[in-house]
Design an enzyme around this catalytic site. Structure first.
Site, PDB file in Angstrom:
ATOM      1  NE  ARG A   1      23.979  54.079  88.330  1.00 12.37           N
ATOM      2  CZ  ARG A   1      25.120  53.813  87.749  1.00 12.37           C
ATOM      3  NH1 ARG A   1      25.176  53.791  86.726  1.00 12.37           N
ATOM      4  NH2 ARG A   1      26.181  53.711  88.716  1.00 12.37           N
TER       5      ARG A   1
ATOM      6  CB  ILE B   1      27.176  57.368  90.790  1.00 10.24           C
ATOM      7  CG1 ILE B   1      25.667  56.802  91.182  1.00 10.24           C
ATOM      8  CG2 ILE B   1      27.782  56.751  89.669  1.00 10.24           C
ATOM      9  CD1 ILE B   1      24.557  57.495  90.401  1.00 10.24           C
ATOM     10  CB  SER B   2      27.143  52.535  94.124  1.00 11.89           C
ATOM     11  OG  SER B   2      27.943  53.042  95.283  1.00 11.89           O
ATOM     12  CD  GLN B   3      28.562  46.864  90.997  1.00  5.88           C
ATOM     13  OE1 GLN B   3      29.700  46.803  91.309  1.00  5.88           O
ATOM     14  NE2 GLN B   3      28.324  46.056  90.043  1.00  5.88           N
TER      15      GLN B   3
END
Length: 217
Positions: free
Chosen positions: A37, A63-65
């Protein structure tokens, strides 16, 4: 794939943020452990890549968790032979996760600079079963339809009708539906008689801009 640095951080992320919250799909958990990530997040935010939070990636996008990425991935129940459409490429992280789980990923990004960022990031880790298209994601991408799964990674006031039309019978669409600030995570499963809709809790995403989404402002 696990040769990328910070593997221990990814393992802790999966155990403490994802598995502990009830996501048990082993293929999804493996993909979350393997995809680095931090390579999809610009500095200085990449130092926080494995924390339980969304992070900025530039151009007003995030960017999503990790938990939300894993949850949305698990909800479309990806299979190795599937073809999946993603609306909103962002930095390419969600597409990378999907690419480990399905045959082909098509992702649409309306901002050319963001699409270029996603391409650069995906080249870094050598993934080749992803097509990145610049365009209005609310219209879908008929050239590769139908799709076994569709994932909308931005907030939409309602599910864009073209996307339902491009979903195969038995396919699943997942999307945050609601206002510009707070949404409900929804799945639609298409069958011969229409769609079955289910809710999976509250979420917060940036708005989906396009003909069948929010107007740009």
């Amino acid at each position: 794939m696990n040769t990328f640095p910070r593997a221990d951080e990814r393992s802790r992320m999966v155990e403490h943020q994802i598995r502990s919250r009830g996501i048990t799909n082993s293929r999804v958990l493996t993909a979350m452990r393997e995809i680095p990530r931090h390579l999809f997040i610009p500095p200085p935010y990449n130092t926080s890549a494995y924390e339980d939070a969304p992070l900025p990636i530039g151009n007003g996008q995030t960017i999503s968790q990790p938990y939300i990425v894993a949850l949305m991935t698990a909800l479309i129940d990806p299979l190795p032979e599937d073809r999946v459409l993603e609306i909103g490429a962002g930095s390419g992280y969600q597409a990378a996760i999907l690419s480990m789980l399905v045959q082909q990923v098509t992702t649409i990004e309306r901002i050319p600079a963001v699409a270029d960022l996603a391409r650069e990031n995906l080249v870094k880790i050598g993934l080749q079963n992803i097509s990145i298209i610049v365009g209005d994601g609310t219209r879908g991408y008929p050239d590769h339809a139908p799709y076994d799964g569709i994932m909308i990674t931005a907030a939409t006031p309602e599910i864009p009708p073209p996307l339902i039309d491009q979903l195969t019978i038995g396919g699943i669409l997942v999307a945050p539906v609601g206002g510009r600030e707070i949404q409900e995570l929804i799945t639609l499963t298409r069958n011969e008689n229409g769609v079955v809709r289910s809710s999976h809790g509250g979420v917060r995403f940036v708005p989906l801009i396009g003909e069948h989404g929010w107007a740009d402002s």
